[in-house]
Scaffold this active site. Structure first.
Site, PDB file in Angstrom:
ATOM      1  N   LYS A 138      15.099   6.665  15.328  1.00  0.00           N
ATOM      2  CA  LYS A 138      14.119   6.016  14.467  1.00  0.00           C
ATOM      3  C   LYS A 138      13.955   6.716  13.125  1.00  0.00           C
ATOM      4  O   LYS A 138      13.701   6.076  12.105  1.00  0.00           O
ATOM      5  CB  LYS A 138      12.770   5.982  15.193  1.00  0.00           C
ATOM      6  CG  LYS A 138      11.665   5.196  14.486  1.00  0.00           C
ATOM      7  CD  LYS A 138      10.479   5.025  15.435  1.00  0.00           C
ATOM      8  CE  LYS A 138       9.355   4.250  14.792  1.00  0.00           C
ATOM      9  NZ  LYS A 138       8.572   5.037  13.832  1.00  0.00           N
TER      10      LYS A 138
ATOM     11  N   THR B 226       4.014   1.619   6.989  1.00  0.00           N
ATOM     12  CA  THR B 226       4.205   1.403   5.553  1.00  0.00           C
ATOM     13  C   THR B 226       3.110   0.511   4.980  1.00  0.00           C
ATOM     14  O   THR B 226       2.570   0.768   3.898  1.00  0.00           O
ATOM     15  CB  THR B 226       5.599   0.783   5.327  1.00  0.00           C
ATOM     16  OG1 THR B 226       6.574   1.643   5.923  1.00  0.00           O
ATOM     17  CG2 THR B 226       5.907   0.612   3.854  1.00  0.00           C
TER      18      THR B 226
ATOM     19  N   PHE C  38      11.045  -8.668   2.085  1.00  0.00           N
ATOM     20  CA  PHE C  38      12.427  -8.208   1.950  1.00  0.00           C
ATOM     21  C   PHE C  38      13.104  -9.099   0.901  1.00  0.00           C
ATOM     22  O   PHE C  38      12.783 -10.280   0.806  1.00  0.00           O
ATOM     23  CB  PHE C  38      13.179  -8.329   3.281  1.00  0.00           C
ATOM     24  CG  PHE C  38      12.894  -7.227   4.247  1.00  0.00           C
ATOM     25  CD1 PHE C  38      11.624  -7.071   4.796  1.00  0.00           C
ATOM     26  CD2 PHE C  38      13.884  -6.321   4.613  1.00  0.00           C
ATOM     27  CE1 PHE C  38      11.354  -6.056   5.696  1.00  0.00           C
ATOM     28  CE2 PHE C  38      13.621  -5.300   5.509  1.00  0.00           C
ATOM     29  CZ  PHE C  38      12.354  -5.172   6.052  1.00  0.00           C
TER      30      PHE C  38
ATOM     31  N   LYS D 253       4.685  -1.371   9.910  1.00  0.00           N
ATOM     32  CA  LYS D 253       3.236  -1.278  10.140  1.00  0.00           C
ATOM     33  C   LYS D 253       2.653  -0.047   9.444  1.00  0.00           C
ATOM     34  O   LYS D 253       1.632  -0.141   8.754  1.00  0.00           O
ATOM     35  CB  LYS D 253       2.972  -1.222  11.640  1.00  0.00           C
ATOM     36  CG  LYS D 253       1.595  -1.616  12.045  1.00  0.00           C
ATOM     37  CD  LYS D 253       1.585  -1.903  13.544  1.00  0.00           C
ATOM     38  CE  LYS D 253       2.160  -0.732  14.260  1.00  0.00           C
ATOM     39  NZ  LYS D 253       2.930  -0.841  15.383  1.00  0.00           N
TER      40      LYS D 253
ATOM     41  N   TRP E 287       6.366  -1.510  -0.363  1.00  0.00           N
ATOM     42  CA  TRP E 287       7.517  -0.656  -0.063  1.00  0.00           C
ATOM     43  C   TRP E 287       8.323  -0.408  -1.340  1.00  0.00           C
ATOM     44  O   TRP E 287       8.715   0.720  -1.626  1.00  0.00           O
ATOM     45  CB  TRP E 287       8.397  -1.326   1.013  1.00  0.00           C
ATOM     46  CG  TRP E 287       9.563  -0.484   1.444  1.00  0.00           C
ATOM     47  CD1 TRP E 287       9.561   0.506   2.377  1.00  0.00           C
ATOM     48  CD2 TRP E 287      10.900  -0.552   0.933  1.00  0.00           C
ATOM     49  NE1 TRP E 287      10.795   1.062   2.485  1.00  0.00           N
ATOM     50  CE2 TRP E 287      11.648   0.440   1.614  1.00  0.00           C
ATOM     51  CE3 TRP E 287      11.542  -1.341  -0.028  1.00  0.00           C
ATOM     52  CZ2 TRP E 287      13.013   0.653   1.372  1.00  0.00           C
ATOM     53  CZ3 TRP E 287      12.894  -1.125  -0.273  1.00  0.00           C
ATOM     54  CH2 TRP E 287      13.609  -0.140   0.427  1.00  0.00           C
TER      55      TRP E 287
END
Lengths: 561, 561
Positions: free
Chosen positions: A112, A80, A386, A78, A414
């Site tokens: 995390k 990112t 991904f 989120k 990303w």
């Protein structure tokens, strides 16, 4: 962020290789005058409160909410996506800014890792933002703990107010994961009235919530004064103002309240300020930062904590209602991997294609989309890509969204930075400029507290009803009688499920939401509704990130991710 | 500072009316390049570690120690005199800098108020320096508490090292006065091994002491790794490095370790960095700040905590020994009022002339002067002027100092700024340039620990002998056997008397110093010797400064003094 795509560089390596501009340049791009920039080193700044007061008065920008499906261990991205969308808006020529929460040291040293985005969609300087930043959380902890010390000190020196030490509800705070401090006894020896106490992580404290909702230093001070610290022996609520604590607390928070300005790797201005937990509090950054950004940029992208059932609902029903903000559009972040988990796939099996599981898990996404419509917000889905995603899986998501009339964009920010999210940005601009948003909170302020809870449970969680424990019902009745019925409710529930059972993924229906306890956050201005067990002080895992974090021979931070 | 002279302005009013220069200008006056200035707002900065490493290598300056007679409730004004002397050195044309400790929030909200000087001899911005400053103490607290969390977490997850929870000596820390946290029980409920614990004020923590003695980030990390956190069930010492905690602790302290630069009201550069307690630790600012100042200025004035028996002894035997520093001169601060208290006058009667009491109380001053001679340091006395002082009283002090061949200068920097301390500055230059200093520590490193303690007790405290409790003697024997005998000792004793009885003012003789307990600070590199009860977490007074401190309508801090 945890992402399994192969990459030669870690988050901190990417962040360190970035070429941030002097923060004055970032400020100047938003027409922030140099004299309003209170610099913390070359790449961080606080903005002078006088300037903030002026800037926030004119809300020229359109507010975009980034929220997500119910979180899973697969990770959604989120923050990112918020960064990537901001960068992409800038890339397509828009005057954009993003608003994020500040990272807490607790998860940073826990499991995390950092919370400044990931890959090529990060805010920088990532290490400084993750470690102390401009000191806001330490200031919040100090204000919290000064009040705690003044409570015990008052009891020690004669207890004129007649505080009942057994009924002090104000806890101490620390910005670390420290299980051993959850439940403690203080005041042993000859040091006052021994009593049970505990530490919350600073992000779970009411001071943090107040900090994020305050609209000025004066408003902050008044809210701090309204904090209920416990009760007298005759069961009267005791306020922080009765201890004369709120002035010194405000003094400790004065500088922290100035919004922080940093930048993304691609030089998009980022207001990173405040960071309340999205369970015990409302889970979004400060009103002052959001409003300042709206006064300076045309498009302001902000995130709310956890899934849309928790973060977005509270962003809309608490923050937007209080501040009079109205989002122009919303983005729901999902991943194929996470949808597969909602569809019943175990984490170990996520790499294998499973279109049926995507379709099944999309029930979670569907409900969040429908819910956002109930607030009058147009929606777009950001499918955070991904490399393991297959074309058939992506197509399955697209088909489901099409049924709802919602666009979905595959995002690669990303791995690629802004260019990976330009389609999303174009769609967000289209939605926001389309003027179709008709924001309204889910429930009116006049609705009784119990009905507010039931409304959220039914409309957002898909529950059949709520089951209020007798003690909680009594507390709700007392709060109504005492004039607190007009406050919004702040739901404290597991983030992993629409239900209160973290194991029920997907989109459970017909469940009953148990209301275990009620807490008044009179300073923040909401009533916390505890559904199930809520942890306000995390513990460290068996192998914590702290064991890997360090400083290399060149003086650089290592091990942050 | 508490001073009874009439003045129309409070400290914070004077400080706010000051016209500080941009911090880059202050830095430039010391030839610090702009790129080494890591600015925190317009008037505070941290200096880049690369620059510090270069600057400290060349120690061009002469080091001047400001110390004092044994403190009394009348107030002496050591920090104020350090500031005033620095300003006066600059006024007479010298390239001067001062080195101070950072204020702690504990006394700031307690009884003492701020610690940034007073009157017209202050460092600014006084409110920011007193409240959070650049966040160093919060970073130190976080590093301290991360280690604590990792200890309990290790025990929780199976306790591979076999730590004995009953023998964990590492305490938690907070930068506040909080009596209720002195003695606590942590780990209750289902949260690990319940055990007794407590919080120290951050300035009393070993991390603070380490921070102030470290000569580089690497040295800091190594020292953190050497911290002894307790013992295993088989009584083996457990180090922080065994928990892999020292890397993350160093990461938390990386930025804090960079020295802070601010200025006095008269624009003299001030390095305000570190602030260890002068009882449980060594009580002087960081080695890095002192050495950086010595690399940049011709005269560097620094203070050591409490009276010369504690602060100066530890400054010389611990800090100067470890860092290889050699002071060129020393200043002993005294006031007529305080000497009268040492001579037996009650605080309420201090306004009346009492030459006999001044003469009697001067025994305290005399012993401190003689003691400094034992370290090979030339001495000048700064008599910090109060309007109630009479000519006869001042003359009495002068006569006593004349007997010892020591000059005394009446100083009015509190009321007048630098012009009130130029005579003192001229004398300090004469002493420092005279080359008469022959600094040597009081005892050699090879001396056994017990003999070190006895040497200090006899030579500095005027005691007949020491009386080591059996358990303390056993600990000393074990430390000698384990190779820690070479360390200096850090005496933890009341600051109010040469004896261990705070009520014995003046210059008691022939007393016995009881050694109650021994603690190893292996990271800091000294052995703490506890003589009598030492409080490492203060409490708030009945009416704390916190109740008066606040923010006014214009957003200015009020109530700080």
């Amino acid at each position: 962020m945890n992402q399994i795509q192969p990459t030669p560089l870690t988050d901190i390596e990417i962040a360190r290789a970035a070429h941030p501009k002097p923060i004055e340049q970032i400020a100047a791009a938003l027409d922030i005058p140099a004299e309003a920039v209170y610099r913390h080193g070359p790449h961080k700044a606080k903005l002078a409160m006088d300037f903030v007061t002026t800037a926030r008065a004119e809300r020229r920008g359109k507010l975009i909410l980034v929220t997500a499906i119910s979180p899973t261990p697969a990770g959604e991205g989120k923050t990112t996506t918020t960064v990537g969308l901001g960068d992409a808006l800038q890339r397509i020529g828009k005057r954009a800014a993003i608003c994020l929460r500040e990272p807490s040291l607790g998860p940073c040293f826990g499991a995390k890792g950092g919370a400044a985005g990931g890959g090529w969609a990060q805010v920088v300087p990532m290490d400084e933002i993750n470690l102390h930043f401009t000191g806001d959380f330490h200031a919040i902890g100090a204000a919290n703990n000064l009040l705690a010390a003044m409570i015990d000190n008052h009891v020690y020196w004669g207890n004129l107010i007649d505080i009942d030490p057994r009924r002090v509800t104000w806890k101490r705070a620390m910005d670390l994961n420290d299980r051993a401090l959850r439940q403690i006894v203080v005041g042993l020896g000859n040091n006052g009235a021994a009593r049970e106490d505990g530490f919350d992580i600073t992000v779970a404290s009411e001071v943090m919530a107040i900090f994020c909702l305050a609209t000025s230093l004066d408003d902050l001070k008044e809210r701090l004064g309204r904090i209920v610290i416990g009760e007298t022996k005759s069961r009267r609520r005791v306020l922080a103002s009765e201890l004369n604590a709120h002035g010194a607390m405000a003094a400790l928070l004065k500088d922290a309240l100035q919004p922080n300005l940093v930048q993304t790797i691609e030089h998009t201005p980022a207001f990173v300020h405040g960071g309340p937990f999205a369970n015990i509090a409302h889970g979004c950054n400060t009103v002052l930062a959001t409003e300042t950004a709206l006064g300076l940029a045309d498009y302001v992208v902000t995130e709310a904590g956890f899934g849309a059932d928790l973060g977005a609902e509270k962003f809309l029903d608490i923050k937007c209602r209080m501040a009079g903000l109205a989002p122009a559009a919303s983005v729901v972040v999902a991943t194929v991997r996470a949808l597969k988990m909602h569809g019943g796939v175990a984490k170990a099996d996520l790499a294998a294609e499973n279109v049926a599981a995507v379709r099944a898990g999309a029930a979670n996404l569907r409900r969040h989309i429908v819910n956002l419509g109930k607030f009058g917000l147009p929606v777009v889905v950001a499918l955070n890509h991904f490399t393991s995603d297959t074309a058939a899986e992506v197509e399955a998501v697209r088909a489901i969204c099409a049924e709802l009339g919602v666009a979905v964009h595959l995002c690669r920010h990303w791995a690629e930075g802004s260019i990976g999210a330009t389609d999303l940005a174009e769609e967000v601009v289209r939605l926001a400029d389309g003027g179709t948003a008709r924001f309204k909170p889910l429930y009116p302020s006049e609705m009784p507290l119990t009905d507010k809870i039931r409304t959220i449970a039914r409309e957002i969680y898909g529950a059949h009803d709520i089951d209020v424990a007798p003690a909680a019902a009594r507390k709700l009745a007392v709060l109504e009688a005492d004039g607190f019925g007009y406050l919004p409710v702040c739901m404290a529930k597991t983030q992993y499920s629409f239900s209160t059972d973290p194991g029920r993924l997907g989109a459970p229906e017909g469940h009953v939401v148990p209301v275990r306890d009620i807490r008044l956050s009179a300073g923040a201005g909401f009533v916390v509704v505890l559904c199930g067990d809520i942890l306000t002080m995390p513990g460290l895992p068996r192998h914590s990130a702290a064991e890997r974090i360090g400083v290399d021979a060149g003086g650089h931070i290592i091990g942050l991710s």
